[in-house]
Design an enzyme around this catalytic site. Structure first.
Site, PDB file in Angstrom:
ATOM      1  N   GLY A 197       0.798  -1.208   0.000  1.00 24.98           N
ATOM      2  CA  GLY A 197       0.000   0.000   0.000  1.00 24.98           C
ATOM      3  C   GLY A 197       0.836   1.265   0.000  1.00 24.98           C
ATOM      4  N   LYS A 232      13.649  -1.274  -0.520  1.00 21.64           N
ATOM      5  CA  LYS A 232      12.274  -0.785  -0.410  1.00 21.64           C
ATOM      6  C   LYS A 232      12.283   0.727  -0.536  1.00 21.64           C
ATOM      7  CE  LYS A 232       8.011  -1.226   2.254  1.00 21.64           C
ATOM      8  NZ  LYS A 232       7.314  -1.936   3.351  1.00 21.64           N
ATOM      9  N   ASP A 263       0.622  -6.038  11.619  1.00 23.82           N
ATOM     10  CA  ASP A 263       0.183  -6.482  10.293  1.00 23.82           C
ATOM     11  C   ASP A 263       0.773  -7.855   9.968  1.00 23.82           C
ATOM     12  OD1 ASP A 263      -1.283  -6.258   7.945  1.00 23.82           O
ATOM     13  OD2 ASP A 263       0.287  -5.160   6.862  1.00 23.82           O
TER      14      ASP A 263
END
Length: 481
Positions: free
Chosen positions: A209, A228, A321
């Site tokens: 996301g 990342k 998460d």
């Protein structure tokens, strides 16, 4: 198969009462049999003359512009086909492309087919035949030779092949013109090298996301790493930047064999990034997609993940998460937790996310997360999510499913799923009890710590080993008799 353009033209014909619904169905059947443009069928069946057909197509093009449903590479393919069929001189075509640029400078837009229609540069039939064939034009990936529909590719844009992950560039209209003038045609794309600071980006391996993860290679040492970067759509968001930085800081402090290690944090061309160990293997999600895991392997993975979570929790970090796609299994079978983008330090007094908002992935959320009760989210929330992972490894499905996100939340809050043995009778009662304890609605009824969960799973293994040893002993005594 009818294209969206044909169907839109049919809607325009119905709206203007050029055709009734039965006439349109007949025309579409003929169009599919002969693989031609719907307008040509309407013309040959004398539902319209060329003048009225031209009006219908102009209305169709306006609707395409309004709905922004035009394919990215439509004009590029039209240029290629028009030149290939020798329907227009390249000088004239270049003029129309310049005309398009003038429209853009005025804050407007016009497609190539609209310009050609307005100027009646080409016979209507030839133009529609060419327009109908744009979907069949392809461009080959230079890595694996798989073909991509050129009309779907933005001119000059970089693309990552979904088959071999090679990065290549679609040609620009100017490159098409140059190739034509040389007597060539671009049938295969050119490999593009992506460089990001001290790294060469080899392939995109994940996208979430907020961030994009690449497999990269350090130029100085040749080391393969995972990089990342903050996604383009989030780079102007202060909240996204803080969350990304928080993930980097969290990973820097976590050094554990079951947590992906961070190597470097930085900013390149105003783009935040961090570099991690590259895990050769696959995600647990991909493994589960092939079917439920063997019971012993599922237990082993959960115990290892408990080790990583217990370590993080003791340092005051809650992941928030945990899900199968955030657990990577390396080539040696060792599971590693990744993606700490939603992680929270339990001693922090600053909560970046707005009160009442939801954190996590719906199917894996604890009831307190589903309710948006940020103050109640703690280590037992991670244990709940790990229970969902355990359930899915054992059964191949989520314990809480639904047709919509709202229905999933409702089920999390109100429904007690059947135990894993409902799907797999060979699962013993104690495994059922452990898994279902992780999924208790009330956080205080779950395991207090990840270590406590791991110890309960270890006892199952110890009892099984004792039973197997006893069985072997009894068999040996019978044979001696």
């Amino acid at each position: 198969m009818h294209s969206k353009y044909d169907l839109l033209l049919g809607k325009v014909a119905i709206a203007t009462k050029t055709l009734n619904k039965q006439d349109l169905r007949n025309c579409l059947e003929i169009q599919e049999r002969h693989n031609t443009h719907l307008g040509i069928v309407m013309l040959k069946k004398k539902f319209v003359d060329e003048k009225n057909l031209q009006k219908l197509i102009k209305q169709q093009q306006k609707k395409i512009n309004v709905t922004q449903s035009r394919e990215k590479g439509e004009d590029l393919v039209m240029c290629r086909l028009l030149l290939r069929k020798d329907l227009i001189k390249i000088e004239r075509l270049e003029k129309y492309i310049r005309k398009q640029e003038e429209y853009k400078e005025r804050g407007s837009s016009i497609s190539l087919i609209e310009l050609l229609l307005n100027n009646q540069e080409i016979s209507l039939i030839k133009l529609l035949e060419t327009y109908h064939s744009i979907s069949s034009e392809t461009l080959a990936c230079p890595g694996c030779q798989k073909n991509f529909r050129l009309m779907h590719l933005g001119p000059g844009k970089k693309l990552r092949c979904k088959h071999c992950k090679t990065v290549f560039g679609a040609p620009t209209i100017e490159q098409e013109f140059s190739a034509y003038k040389r007597g060539q045609e671009i049938s295969q794309a050119v490999i593009e090298k992506e460089v990001f600071g001290n790294y060469e980006l080899l392939e995109q391996i994940a996208e979430g996301g907020m961030g994009i993860v690449y497999r990269g290679q350090k130029k100085s040492s040749g080391q393969i790493v995972a990089i990342k970067v903050l996604g383009e759509g989030h780079r102007t968001s202060q909240e996204a930047q803080e969350r990304f930085a928080r993930e980097a800081r969290t990973l820097e402090m976590l050094k554990h064999p079951n947590i992906v290690s961070i190597l470097e944090v930085g900013i390149e061309n105003e783009i935040p990034y961090f570099c991690m160990d590259f895990i050769e293997g696959e995600s647990l999600s991909d493994i589960i997609d092939r079917g439920p895991l063997e019971i012993e392997r599922a237990i082993s993975i959960i115990k290892d993940i408990c080790g990583g979570l217990e370590y993080a929790h003791r340092l005051g970090v809650v992941h928030r998460d945990i899900k199968s796609s955030n657990i990577l299994i390396d080539k040696d079978g060792t599971p590693k937790i990744t993606d700490f983008g939603l992680a929270k330090c339990m001693d922090s007094i600053t909560v970046i996310t707005r009160t009442g908002s939801l954190l996590g992935t719906p199917s894996y959320m604890s009831p307190e997360q589903a309710k948006g009760q940020l103050g109640r989210i703690g280590p037992r929330s991670d244990i709940y999510s790990l229970g969902v992972v355990f359930y899915k490894m054992l059964t191949g499905r989520n314990p809480f499913e639904g047709e919509s996100t709202v229905e999933i939340y409702q089920n999390i809050l109100t429904v007690d799923p059947p135990p894993p043995s409902h799907d797999r009778p060979e699962i013993n009662k104690r495994i059922d009890q452990i898994c279902m304890k992780c999924l208790k609605k009330d956080a205080f009824q779950r395991f207090k710590t990840a270590d406590a969960l791991a110890k309960e799973l270890s006892r199952i293994g110890e009892k099984r080993s004792m039973w197997q040893a006893l069985t072997s002993l009894l068999k040996g005594k019978k044979q001696n008799k």
